[in-house]
Design a protein around this motif. Structure first.
Motif, PDB file in Angstrom:
ATOM      1  N   LEU A  46     -94.291 -11.148 -38.702  1.00  0.00           N
ATOM      2  CA  LEU A  46     -93.697  -9.987 -38.536  1.00  0.00           C
ATOM      3  C   LEU A  46     -93.048  -9.886 -37.125  1.00  0.00           C
ATOM      4  O   LEU A  46     -91.703  -9.196 -37.209  1.00  0.00           O
ATOM      5  CB  LEU A  46     -94.679  -9.013 -38.231  1.00  0.00           C
ATOM      6  N   SER A  47     -93.443 -10.552 -36.401  1.00  0.00           N
ATOM      7  CA  SER A  47     -92.601 -10.692 -34.817  1.00  0.00           C
ATOM      8  C   SER A  47     -91.152 -11.256 -35.117  1.00  0.00           C
ATOM      9  O   SER A  47     -90.296 -10.805 -34.410  1.00  0.00           O
ATOM     10  CB  SER A  47     -93.224 -11.201 -33.909  1.00  0.00           C
ATOM     11  N   ALA A  48     -91.146 -12.303 -35.879  1.00  0.00           N
ATOM     12  CA  ALA A  48     -89.909 -12.849 -36.427  1.00  0.00           C
ATOM     13  C   ALA A  48     -89.102 -12.087 -37.214  1.00  0.00           C
ATOM     14  O   ALA A  48     -87.842 -11.663 -36.875  1.00  0.00           O
ATOM     15  CB  ALA A  48     -90.104 -14.221 -37.248  1.00  0.00           C
ATOM     16  N   ASP A  96    -103.454 -21.991 -39.484  1.00  0.00           N
ATOM     17  CA  ASP A  96    -103.699 -20.761 -38.859  1.00  0.00           C
ATOM     18  C   ASP A  96    -102.835 -19.916 -39.717  1.00  0.00           C
ATOM     19  O   ASP A  96    -101.522 -19.717 -39.244  1.00  0.00           O
ATOM     20  CB  ASP A  96    -103.635 -20.653 -37.244  1.00  0.00           C
ATOM     21  N   ALA A 126     -98.430 -22.458 -35.762  1.00  0.00           N
ATOM     22  CA  ALA A 126     -99.717 -22.143 -36.227  1.00  0.00           C
ATOM     23  C   ALA A 126    -100.011 -22.609 -37.477  1.00  0.00           C
ATOM     24  O   ALA A 126    -101.189 -22.952 -38.016  1.00  0.00           O
ATOM     25  CB  ALA A 126     -99.337 -20.354 -36.521  1.00  0.00           C
ATOM     26  N   GLY A 142     -97.247  -3.203 -43.005  1.00  0.00           N
ATOM     27  CA  GLY A 142     -97.135  -3.548 -41.602  1.00  0.00           C
ATOM     28  C   GLY A 142     -98.587  -3.735 -40.845  1.00  0.00           C
ATOM     29  O   GLY A 142     -98.534  -4.013 -39.406  1.00  0.00           O
ATOM     30  N   GLY A 143     -99.809  -3.640 -41.192  1.00  0.00           N
ATOM     31  CA  GLY A 143    -100.903  -3.919 -40.558  1.00  0.00           C
ATOM     32  C   GLY A 143    -101.973  -4.748 -41.048  1.00  0.00           C
ATOM     33  O   GLY A 143    -101.317  -5.323 -41.998  1.00  0.00           O
ATOM     34  N   VAL A 144    -103.147  -4.761 -40.944  1.00  0.00           N
ATOM     35  CA  VAL A 144    -104.115  -5.778 -41.429  1.00  0.00           C
ATOM     36  C   VAL A 144    -104.401  -5.569 -42.727  1.00  0.00           C
ATOM     37  O   VAL A 144    -104.549  -4.467 -43.420  1.00  0.00           O
ATOM     38  CB  VAL A 144    -105.489  -5.443 -40.433  1.00  0.00           C
ATOM     39  N   ASN A 171    -101.255 -17.096 -39.146  1.00  0.00           N
ATOM     40  CA  ASN A 171    -100.892 -16.066 -38.063  1.00  0.00           C
ATOM     41  C   ASN A 171     -99.712 -15.143 -38.516  1.00  0.00           C
ATOM     42  O   ASN A 171     -98.684 -15.281 -38.122  1.00  0.00           O
ATOM     43  CB  ASN A 171    -100.585 -16.892 -36.726  1.00  0.00           C
ATOM     44  N   TRP A 172    -100.158 -14.065 -39.428  1.00  0.00           N
ATOM     45  CA  TRP A 172     -98.999 -13.428 -39.982  1.00  0.00           C
ATOM     46  C   TRP A 172     -98.396 -12.579 -38.798  1.00  0.00           C
ATOM     47  O   TRP A 172     -97.273 -12.205 -39.045  1.00  0.00           O
ATOM     48  CB  TRP A 172     -99.780 -12.550 -41.137  1.00  0.00           C
ATOM     49  N   GLY A 173     -98.872 -12.300 -37.732  1.00  0.00           N
ATOM     50  CA  GLY A 173     -98.177 -11.532 -36.744  1.00  0.00           C
ATOM     51  C   GLY A 173     -96.908 -12.364 -36.126  1.00  0.00           C
ATOM     52  O   GLY A 173     -96.086 -11.495 -35.875  1.00  0.00           O
ATOM     53  N   ARG A 174     -96.899 -13.674 -36.244  1.00  0.00           N
ATOM     54  CA  ARG A 174     -95.748 -14.277 -35.896  1.00  0.00           C
ATOM     55  C   ARG A 174     -94.830 -14.028 -36.982  1.00  0.00           C
ATOM     56  O   ARG A 174     -93.553 -14.344 -36.706  1.00  0.00           O
ATOM     57  CB  ARG A 174     -96.287 -15.830 -35.600  1.00  0.00           C
ATOM     58  N   ARG A 232    -108.007 -12.683 -43.526  1.00  0.00           N
ATOM     59  CA  ARG A 232    -107.329 -13.808 -43.395  1.00  0.00           C
ATOM     60  C   ARG A 232    -108.141 -15.361 -43.537  1.00  0.00           C
ATOM     61  O   ARG A 232    -107.509 -16.314 -43.822  1.00  0.00           O
ATOM     62  CB  ARG A 232    -106.659 -13.881 -41.972  1.00  0.00           C
TER      63      ARG A 232
END
Lengths: 383, 383
Positions: free
Chosen positions: A306-308, A299, A294, A334-336, A301-304, A340
């Protein structure tokens, strides 16, 4: 100036013919004294190359006269014959310098599982000894390159004393205790104990926090040699800081030259419960292939991220995590978070801050993006 | 036939408009009974999506009437609003089916950190309920695809009873306890306890040993629903084996469809001291980017296997390690073995055997190579 910036050292870098390319492939660094104190840290990989096993042994005396380094072959996973070759290399250096093999460290880098061409390496040692010079540091740094596109050197000067070093490394960068091949020299008049302490303190927060591709080498070695030629014994703290600065500089140069990378990523973990947890989280983020892709694609992509983080055992609550990318807090609680679209990722350096909201410890891990060029460089031929 | 192969189930797959592409994005699976036993395993990622938190809760009763699944958005890291949206989705399904929301599991997949378009999703639920059919399993499997290039289904029949399932997943494949989105149905007449036991036993040796890219999802969910409609209570062992076979088949389909992959790599660790250590070593080899690139380049670079093994804490002696690639023992006793030129790597499946010579435990991890296409697919746009 590299390893010859400090007084009391000579060096050489020559072409022995180990590499098929015809590029320089043999380096020699000699401590001309008066002191010969030395310390080292080595890979924590349990599959250690013959030169690592050898150098760990000889360093137990706390003294080194010379370091011989070859590129073009790692001499790892080469069995008893590989160890004999390392021993023969040290003997050859010792003979030419009029010292004992137990005073000579050996470092090798290149493909694993291939024996070195000793018929080329041993004559190369003689050539290198003949070219030893107080100005040979640069050539030595060039001779240890493998997939490096540039050679890496660093010098920090104190009050009448100097610390200088050289490094090689561009892939398989994820040291456990040490990293890549690094030789650091100083003319400070210090005993082995002080060198060892300063070197371990420095590598712990520099090379140990560089993690380009999560792959730990079998050959990582960092050596620190003191000649005492300045006649000055610096304050420990000033010396340790100079060693740390040289290690930090060389570590940054390794990241900037990492195979195929288009981005240097600074992963800063803040407000962790402990420093160990900050390092664990930082390393986990730094090794996430999806995130690294990403970032390559610019990109945020902050979701990645958090998932890490979610795969670690660090103390945190998912709904208190915050993430900033290049200064924009794209994830809050933990959310938006902030938009971005505000994140500017055009530049080579990318700064990710992961706030665990669990304490006050912090750590920074440096890594790179994952690119098609990395895939190409590591799939098109053996390295 | 997918999830409607077993009697007592209806399903639907429709286009609600959640995906911008206009592809199907909403699936519904309904257990029409007479029994409504259910078991599930979920991601061990500590950052869990709202639908995972919801489904874990409703499954505590050991019963489910329906599962609603959407692609086009993971509803992960979406805060209290995201959880409300999951709840509202379950309520909408329950209302349409005349049951309670506590009987409805919810699964979501897609980009992390984005709220779902509820104005499209809720009307979509009504449409899906209207299209429920005993032949709807295929359409449901199609509607849960994200970057999947094919939909994945599997059916195993016993003596008068059937186990059928569907799965989605193509990236972020490295489950800790479960994986991706998977719904498995059976018309066997079994209680929750037996379902739970069979499902956990199956996922432990199938989905849990699929590790495409080392990245663990926030949304992984595997559900097993029993309708009892066959009127037959099979022997536990026969049923457990059928569940394992369906999970294994779906897991293999996930690997074969992994993002950008050109090789499916079977990493078999043998003669480990314990099964846990075999899994640890297998997973470490499977996550080594340098090795994954080498396999992509059809390069039997066994040194990268050894350097990966060396980073684990498993029991082994470096000079007793053996490695075979596609049947050729390229590494023997930690050193050079048979000629690497003998290794034929032209085919999609690559088989690596790592012999630790430390015991008699074994484990197999499936992974993929690392390719420029993987980088492209995960950098060119958010997913």
């Amino acid at each position: 100036m590299s390893v010859t910036a400090a007084k009391g050292f000579t060096a050489a870098g020559i072409t022995a013919g180990i590499k098929e390319s015809g590029n320089p492939d043999l380096a020699l660094v000699v401590n001309t004294g008066p002191r010969r104190s030395a310390a080292g840290v080595f890979t924590s990989n349990r599959v250690k190359a013959a030169p690592v096993l050898w150098s760990e042994q000889v360093l137990k005396s706390g003294e080194l006269t010379a370091v011989v380094l070859n590129s073009g072959g790692a001499n790892a996973c080469t069995g008893p014959k590989g160890f004999q070759d390392t021993h023969a290399t040290a003997e050859k250096v010792a003979e030419a310098l009029g010292t004992g093999a137990g005073e000579v460290a050996v470092c090798s880098t290149g493909l694993i599982g291939v024996l070195l061409p000793m018929d080329k390496l041993l004559p190369g040692v003689e050539t290198a000894v003949g070219q030893l010079s107080e100005h040979g540091g640069e050539k030595a740094a060039i001779a240890i390159k493998t997939t490096d596109t540039v050679h890496k050197t660093s010098v920090v000067s104190g009050d009448g004393w100097t610390v200088g070093g050289m490094a090689k490394g561009a892939g398989m960068l994820a040291p456990g205790l040490a990293t890549m091949l690094v030789v650091i020299t100083t003319d400070a008049d210090l005993e082995t104990g002080a060198l060892d302490r300063a070197l371990r303190a420095a590598t712990r927060v520099t090379f140990d926090r560089v993690d380009s591709d999560g792959c730990m080498s079998t050959n990582d070695t960092v050596l620190l040699l003191a000649s005492g030629a300045s006649g000055i014994t610096p304050e420990y703290d000033a010396f340790a800081e100079a060693v740390r600065a040289v290690c930090d500089d060389l570590g940054q140069q390794l990241i900037r030259d990492a195979e195929g990378a288009s981005k240097d990523i600074k992963v800063e973990v803040v407000n962790a419960a402990t420093e160990d947890e900050a390092v664990q989280v930082g390393r986990t983020i730094a090794r996430n292939n999806l995130l690294k892709c990403a970032i390559h694609g610019e990109d945020p992509n902050w979701g990645r991220v958090l998932s890490a983080i979610g795969t670690t055992s660090a103390v945190f609550e998912p709904d208190r995590l915050n993430v900033a990318i290049n200064g924009v807090w794209v994830c809050k609680n933990g959310g938006v978070g902030e938009d971005r679209e505000l994140v500017d990722m055009r530049y080579r350096e990318v700064h990710i801050v992961a706030d665990l909201a669990a304490g006050d410890a912090t750590a920074t891990i440096w890594t790179n993006d994952l690119t098609a060029d990395y895939v190409h460089e590591n799939s098109a031929y053996s390295s």
